[in-house]
Scaffold this motif. Structure first.
Motif, mmCIF file in Angstrom:
data_model
loop_
_atom_site.group_PDB
_atom_site.id
_atom_site.type_symbol
_atom_site.label_atom_id
_atom_site.label_comp_id
_atom_site.label_asym_id
_atom_site.label_seq_id
_atom_site.Cartn_x
_atom_site.Cartn_y
_atom_site.Cartn_z
ATOM 1 N N LYS A 105 0.831 -1.206 0.000
ATOM 2 C CA LYS A 105 0.000 0.000 0.000
ATOM 3 C C LYS A 105 0.865 1.255 0.000
ATOM 4 O O LYS A 105 0.545 2.240 -0.680
ATOM 5 N N ILE A 106 1.961 1.222 0.752
ATOM 6 C CA ILE A 106 2.887 2.357 0.773
ATOM 7 C C ILE A 106 3.511 2.563 -0.603
ATOM 8 O O ILE A 106 3.657 3.696 -1.072
ATOM 9 N N LEU A 107 3.851 1.448 -1.270
ATOM 10 C CA LEU A 107 4.413 1.540 -2.623
ATOM 11 C C LEU A 107 3.396 2.120 -3.604
ATOM 12 O O LEU A 107 3.746 2.941 -4.460
ATOM 13 N N TYR A 108 2.131 1.701 -3.470
ATOM 14 C CA TYR A 108 1.081 2.246 -4.327
ATOM 15 C C TYR A 108 0.934 3.752 -4.095
ATOM 16 O O TYR A 108 0.764 4.520 -5.052
ATOM 17 N N PHE A 109 1.005 4.144 -2.813
ATOM 18 C CA PHE A 109 0.892 5.572 -2.518
ATOM 19 C C PHE A 109 2.071 6.343 -3.108
ATOM 20 O O PHE A 109 1.900 7.442 -3.640
ATOM 21 N N GLN A 110 3.266 5.781 -2.998
ATOM 22 C CA GLN A 110 4.434 6.454 -3.550
ATOM 23 C C GLN A 110 4.293 6.636 -5.061
ATOM 24 O O GLN A 110 4.685 7.680 -5.601
ATOM 25 N N PHE A 111 3.730 5.654 -5.731
ATOM 26 C CA PHE A 111 3.470 5.779 -7.169
ATOM 27 C C PHE A 111 2.468 6.904 -7.423
ATOM 28 O O PHE A 111 2.634 7.716 -8.349
#
Length: 231
Positions: A11-17
């Motif tokens: 989820k953090i990676l998705y947010f960073q994207f």
């Protein structure tokens, strides 16, 4: 537990994207002079970082809560600066946000004596010199804003200093993001002030907003570290 952590990391990676897309979308709105898109994306900068911090970290520590409050004041500052004749409210909002970051950094202050910390001493001298000369450049054009701007210059310099005085190795990602973020804030606010009070700077909008968004993002990432998860 491990599966839960993996889901959270995704989820953090998705947010960073999402934030990377927001970063380039907002810069594109400035470059193409699309005011409607700029107005739509600017409030999302700090609000998305704030929401991410609340959802992913639950604000379990004072450090995380202080960064979150700082982001909230950043959001207010962004909104006020988009409104006509609200520069002072924007300045005050960002000043309060920087104070929150300073207090957060102080909670992680190193125990090393300043007189034995040569790099910190050099940085302190550099920041004092910068504050003095930069304010001297701005002062003739400030009028009634002299005191507020002086307080702001001192505050962002102090934030940079205390970011450098955080405990732990100065070669860790968590330390570097906090310090680089504070330096980028100085760059962003300096260009903004020069462009507003001294002389027009071509492409200043792109420089101001790119460094500003990176500054907020880097400081936000310090609150994601396990070292800031507990008081």
């Amino acid at each position: 537990m491990e599966e839960h952590n993996q889901i959270k990391n995704y989820k953090i990676l998705y947010f960073q994207f999402f934030f990377i897309c927001l970063f380039f979308l907002h810069l594109g709105s400035i470059y193409a002079d699309l005011s409607w898109l700029r107005i739509a994306t600017k409030p999302l900068i700090c609000s998305s970082l704030l929401m991410s911090l609340v959802l992913f970290k639950k604000l379990n520590s004072k450090y995380q809560r202080l960064i979150a409050v700082g982001l909230f004041f950043g959001l207010l500052g962004d909104v006020f600066l988009m409104l006509a004749d609200q520069f002072m409210l924007g300045l005050l909002s960002f000043l309060l946000g920087h104070l929150c970051y300073i207090i957060a950094f102080l909670k992680q202050k190193t125990k090393i004596n300043l007189l034995k910390d040569i790099p910190a001493l050099l940085l302190l001298g550099l920041l004092i010199a910068f504050s003095y000369y930069f304010y001297g450049i701005l002062s003739p054009s400030l009028g009634p804003l002299k005191i507020p701007v002086l307080l702001y210059v001192v505050t962002i310099s102090a934030m940079c200093y205390f970011a450098f005085r955080r405990s732990g190795s100065r070669f860790t990602w968590n330390f570097l993001t906090g310090f680089i973020g504070s330096v980028l804030f100085i760059v962003s606010d300096s260009v903004l002030a020069l462009n507003k009070f001294v002389a027009y700077i071509p492409t200043s909008g792109l420089v101001i907003m790119s460094t500003y968004m990176l500054a907020q993002y880097f400081i936000y990432t310090t609150a994601l570290s396990p070292s800031t998860a507990k008081d």
